[in-house]
Design a protein around this motif. Structure first.
Motif, PDB file in Angstrom:
ATOM      1  N   TRP A 322      74.534 -54.653 -26.273  1.00 34.18           N
ATOM      2  CA  TRP A 322      74.447 -55.372 -25.219  1.00 34.18           C
ATOM      3  C   TRP A 322      75.652 -56.197 -24.948  1.00 34.18           C
ATOM      4  N   PHE A 323      76.099 -56.897 -25.878  1.00 38.03           N
ATOM      5  CA  PHE A 323      76.956 -57.881 -25.977  1.00 38.03           C
ATOM      6  C   PHE A 323      78.551 -57.160 -25.685  1.00 38.03           C
ATOM      7  N   ALA A 324      78.526 -56.004 -26.530  1.00 36.00           N
ATOM      8  CA  ALA A 324      79.521 -55.181 -26.397  1.00 36.00           C
ATOM      9  C   ALA A 324      79.845 -54.422 -24.963  1.00 36.00           C
ATOM     10  N   GLY A 325      78.716 -53.769 -24.499  1.00 38.31           N
ATOM     11  CA  GLY A 325      78.855 -53.282 -23.316  1.00 38.31           C
ATOM     12  C   GLY A 325      79.104 -54.158 -22.255  1.00 38.31           C
ATOM     13  N   TYR A 326      78.516 -55.445 -22.148  1.00 38.53           N
ATOM     14  CA  TYR A 326      78.724 -56.587 -21.262  1.00 38.53           C
ATOM     15  C   TYR A 326      80.235 -56.924 -21.271  1.00 38.53           C
ATOM     16  N   THR A 327      80.827 -56.844 -22.490  1.00 41.15           N
ATOM     17  CA  THR A 327      82.280 -57.472 -22.446  1.00 41.15           C
ATOM     18  C   THR A 327      83.048 -56.426 -22.166  1.00 41.15           C
ATOM     19  N   GLN A 328      82.754 -54.958 -22.262  1.00 44.76           N
ATOM     20  CA  GLN A 328      83.436 -53.761 -21.749  1.00 44.76           C
ATOM     21  C   GLN A 328      83.540 -53.976 -20.106  1.00 44.76           C
ATOM     22  N   LEU A 329      82.290 -54.185 -19.817  1.00 45.51           N
ATOM     23  CA  LEU A 329      82.229 -54.266 -18.263  1.00 45.51           C
ATOM     24  C   LEU A 329      82.975 -55.318 -17.565  1.00 45.51           C
ATOM     25  N   LYS A 330      83.182 -56.608 -18.420  1.00 48.33           N
ATOM     26  CA  LYS A 330      83.987 -57.568 -17.811  1.00 48.33           C
ATOM     27  C   LYS A 330      85.346 -57.381 -18.002  1.00 48.33           C
ATOM     28  N   VAL A 331      85.849 -57.095 -19.109  1.00 44.51           N
ATOM     29  CA  VAL A 331      87.278 -56.699 -19.492  1.00 44.51           C
ATOM     30  C   VAL A 331      87.995 -55.580 -18.904  1.00 44.51           C
ATOM     31  N   SER A 332      87.150 -54.526 -18.782  1.00 48.31           N
ATOM     32  CA  SER A 332      87.692 -53.373 -17.997  1.00 48.31           C
ATOM     33  C   SER A 332      86.659 -52.732 -17.076  1.00 48.31           C
ATOM     34  N   PRO A 333      86.633 -53.442 -15.884  1.00 43.29           N
ATOM     35  CA  PRO A 333      85.506 -53.218 -14.939  1.00 43.29           C
ATOM     36  C   PRO A 333      85.849 -51.879 -14.141  1.00 43.29           C
ATOM     37  N   PRO A 334      84.764 -51.181 -14.146  1.00 35.75           N
ATOM     38  CA  PRO A 334      84.909 -49.714 -13.221  1.00 35.75           C
ATOM     39  C   PRO A 334      85.318 -50.109 -11.894  1.00 35.75           C
ATOM     40  N   THR A 335      86.264 -49.149 -11.362  1.00 35.97           N
ATOM     41  CA  THR A 335      86.478 -49.162  -9.880  1.00 35.97           C
ATOM     42  C   THR A 335      85.729 -48.470  -9.242  1.00 35.97           C
ATOM     43  N   GLY A 336      85.640 -48.679  -7.940  1.00 36.51           N
ATOM     44  CA  GLY A 336      84.936 -48.031  -6.833  1.00 36.51           C
ATOM     45  C   GLY A 336      84.775 -46.271  -7.112  1.00 36.51           C
ATOM     46  N   LYS A 337      86.038 -45.632  -7.583  1.00 30.92           N
ATOM     47  CA  LYS A 337      86.189 -44.444  -7.702  1.00 30.92           C
ATOM     48  C   LYS A 337      85.623 -44.127  -9.038  1.00 30.92           C
ATOM     49  N   ASP A 338      85.783 -45.030 -10.029  1.00 29.38           N
ATOM     50  CA  ASP A 338      84.965 -44.722 -11.205  1.00 29.38           C
ATOM     51  C   ASP A 338      83.724 -44.641 -11.036  1.00 29.38           C
ATOM     52  N   ALA A 339      82.759 -45.603 -10.060  1.00 28.68           N
ATOM     53  CA  ALA A 339      81.492 -45.351  -9.732  1.00 28.68           C
ATOM     54  C   ALA A 339      81.124 -44.221  -9.085  1.00 28.68           C
ATOM     55  N   SER A 340      81.851 -43.691  -8.267  1.00 23.94           N
ATOM     56  CA  SER A 340      81.580 -42.533  -7.265  1.00 23.94           C
ATOM     57  C   SER A 340      81.678 -41.395  -8.101  1.00 23.94           C
ATOM     58  N   ASP A 341      82.865 -41.470  -8.984  1.00 24.13           N
ATOM     59  CA  ASP A 341      83.038 -40.332  -9.891  1.00 24.13           C
ATOM     60  C   ASP A 341      82.279 -39.950 -11.092  1.00 24.13           C
ATOM     61  N   PHE A 342      81.372 -40.816 -11.314  1.00 27.42           N
ATOM     62  CA  PHE A 342      80.549 -40.734 -12.675  1.00 27.42           C
ATOM     63  C   PHE A 342      79.777 -39.601 -12.665  1.00 27.42           C
ATOM     64  N   LEU A 343      79.077 -39.197 -11.603  1.00 24.94           N
ATOM     65  CA  LEU A 343      78.079 -38.003 -11.555  1.00 24.94           C
ATOM     66  C   LEU A 343      78.724 -36.788 -11.359  1.00 24.94           C
ATOM     67  N   GLU A 344      80.066 -36.769 -11.349  1.00 26.02           N
ATOM     68  CA  GLU A 344      80.795 -35.452 -10.809  1.00 26.02           C
ATOM     69  C   GLU A 344      81.771 -34.875 -11.699  1.00 26.02           C
ATOM     70  N   PHE A 345      81.811 -35.420 -12.905  1.00 25.53           N
ATOM     71  CA  PHE A 345      82.673 -35.103 -13.905  1.00 25.53           C
ATOM     72  C   PHE A 345      81.909 -33.676 -14.462  1.00 25.53           C
ATOM     73  N   PRO A 346      82.782 -32.539 -14.693  1.00 25.42           N
ATOM     74  CA  PRO A 346      82.227 -31.519 -15.293  1.00 25.42           C
ATOM     75  C   PRO A 346      81.910 -31.446 -16.655  1.00 25.42           C
ATOM     76  N   SER A 347      82.643 -32.534 -17.526  1.00 24.46           N
ATOM     77  CA  SER A 347      82.167 -32.538 -18.982  1.00 24.46           C
ATOM     78  C   SER A 347      81.728 -33.797 -19.386  1.00 24.46           C
ATOM     79  N   PHE A 348      80.972 -33.697 -20.472  1.00 23.03           N
ATOM     80  CA  PHE A 348      80.204 -35.025 -21.060  1.00 23.03           C
ATOM     81  C   PHE A 348      81.572 -35.899 -21.433  1.00 23.03           C
TER      82      PHE A 348
END
Length: 387
Positions: A322-348
Motif C-alpha cells: 500500500w505504501f509503495a503503491g501510494y508513493t508510486q501514484l504520487k511520484v509518477s502519477p498516471p496521465t489522462g492518457k494512461d488512464a484511458s489506455d489502461f484497458l486497451e492494451f493488447p498484452s498483459f
C-alpha cells in the motif's frame, strides 16, 4: 428452427442463442435473430457493471487506484485484467471488441422497444468466488496460463462456434487448469443464467443471448423444476467470506516472534535479539524491494515499501505494498492518457509494466507479495535460531 448448432429452441417461447463474445459473425447473428424471432424479451448474459463498461468504456483514474490500493484489490484487478487481455486479443484478431454482440442485442432491442433483461451474475461476485475457491497452486496455474503469450495457439472463432466438440474440449481444458475456478465461472453461471431465465419465462417470447459455452449447461438446468434453479439464486449472489485463518496466522507470527525475542532479552541473550532483528529487517525489506523493482517501481516506491515492510509485517491491518503503491501514484502519477489506455492494451506486459496506471497496481501487488514472502522466511529463520 435454424440448422445453426448455437440456436436452440427450448420451446416455442424460449430460444437460446449461443455467441462468441469477440466474433463479428455473432454480432450479425444477434441482429438477424432479433429481427427474425421477434422476441417479447431479449435476455442478455450481462450484469449491470459489465453493461456499463460496454456502453461507456473508461480507463482507471487516480481515485480508482487509491481505492484499489486501500482495499487490497490489486491481485483481483490483475486477474480480471489478464482475462480481459486474452479476450481482447481474440477480439482484435476477429475485428470485434469483446461483448460487441451483447451490446448489439441491447441496442437493437432498445431501438425496437423490446424489454431487456440482464441475466448474468455480477462480475465482481463471480471473480471473488472464483479467486477464493482456488488453491495456491491453482492460482499459479491460472495466472501462468493467462500470461502465456504463445501465438501458436490461434484458432478460428467461427470454426469454434460451429464445432461443438472443439468447444467442449476447450471447456474441459478450463477444468484441467483450474477445476475450482471452472466450477464458478462455468457451472455456477450456467445455473445462475438458467435461474434468471426461469424467472422471466411466461412473460412472452424470450431470446436469450449467451456465450456458446453456456448453452449445454443452461439446457440441462432448464430441464430441472423451476423452483430448484430459482431457489439457488440468492446463494449464488453471495459474496464469499474471507477465511479468518490467514489474518490470525499473520497476527500470531509477530506475537510469537516478539515474545520469543523478548524472552531472549530477559535471559540476557542480546546477540540473539540483535540477530533476530537484523534478519527481520533485512528479509522483509529486501524481498519487498525486489518485488517492487520487478514491477519497475520508482526508486522512492522501492524505498517506501522496503522501509514500511518490517513494520507492516507486524500489523495484519497494514501492507507494505500500500505504501509503495501510494508513493508510486504520487511520484509518477498516471496521465489522462494512461488512464484511458489502461484497458486497451493488447498484452498483459504493456498494461501493467508500460502503463503508469497499471504499474501502480503491479507495484502494490508485488510489494505485498515480497513482504509476505519476507515475513514467512524471516519467521522461519528466526524460529530455527531460537529453538
Amino acid at each position: 428452427m435454424s440448422d445453426n448448432k448455437n440456436i436452440l429452441d427450448i420451446d416455442e417461447n424460449l430460444r437460446l442463442l449461443g455467441t462468441a463474445h469477440v466474433s463479428k459473425t455473432s454480432v450479425d447473428l444477434v441482429r438477424e435473430q432479433i429481427n427474425e424471432y421477434k422476441p417479447d424479451i431479449v435476455a442478455v448474459e450481462l450484469c449491470e457493471s459489465r453493461l456499463a463498461a460496454l456502453k461507456k468504456p473508461e480507463g482507471i483514474d487516480n481515485e480508482d487506484l487509491l481505492k484499489i490500493i486501500s482495499e487490497g484489490k490489486s491481485a483481483m484487478i490483475i486477474l480480471q485484467s489478464a482475462l480481459s487481455v486474452q479476450q481482447r486479443k481474440m477480439g482484435i484478431s476477429s475485428g470485434e471488441k469483446p461483448g460487441a454482440e451483447l451490446l448489439e442485442a441491447i441496442n437493437l432491442a432498445d431501438e425496437l422497444k423490446i424489454p431487456v433483461e440482464l441475466i448474468d451474475r455480477d462480475v465482481v461476485v463471480t471473480l471473488r468466488r472464483a479467486w477464493r475457491k482456488m488453491g495456491f497452486r491453482e492460482k499459479i496455474r491460472v495466472i501462468t496460463s493467462l500470461l502465456d503469450g504463445d501465438e501458436d495457439d490461434d484458432f478460428d472463432l467461427e470454426e469454434l462456434l460451429e464445432d461443438s466438440d472443439l468447444l467442449s474440449s476447450m471447456m474441459e481444458d478450463v477444468y484441467k487448469i483450474a477445476p475450482n475456478a471452472g466450477h464458478v465461472l462455468i457451472d455456477e453461471r450456467d445455473l445462475f443464467l438458467s435461474g434468471r431465465i426461469q424467472q422471466i419465462r411466461g412473460k412472452g417470447k424470450i431470446l436469450a443471448v449467451v456465450g456458446a459455452g453456456h448453452i449445454s449447461g443452461i439446457q440441462m438446468n432448464l430441464k430441472k423444476p423451476t423452483i430448484e434453479t430459482t431457489s439457488k439464486l440468492p446463494e449464488l449472489r453471495k459474496q464469499p467470506k474471507k477465511p479468518s485463518w490467514p489474518k490470525y496466522l499473520m497476527l500470531a507470527i509477530p506475537i510469537l516472534l516478539i515474545s520469543a525475542v523478548l524472552w531472549s532479552g530477559i535471559k540476557g541473550d542480546f546477540s540473539t535479539v540483535w540477530d533476530s532483528a537484523l534478519i527481520w529487517l533485512a528479509l522483509n525489506s529486501l524481498l519487498t524491494g525486489i518485488g517492487i523493482i520487478i514491477a519497475r517501481g520508482h526508486p522512492l516506491s522501492v524505498i517506501a515499501g522496503a522501509l514500511a515492510s518490517p513494520i507492516t509485517s507486524l500489523n495484519p491491518s497494514l501492507a507494505a505494498g500500500w505504501f509503495a503503491g501510494y508513493t508510486q501514484l504520487k511520484v509518477s502519477p498516471p496521465t489522462g492518457k494512461d488512464a484511458s489506455d489502461f484497458l486497451e492494451f493488447p498484452s498483459f506486459y504493456s498494461m501493467f509494466f508500460k502503463n503508469k496506471a497499471g504499474r501502480v497496481i503491479m507495484v502494490t501487488s508485488l510489494g505485498n507479495l515480497g513482504s509476505t514472502a519476507g515475513t514467512f522466511l524471516a519467521a522461519g529463520l528466526i524460529s530455527s535460531g531460537l529453538i
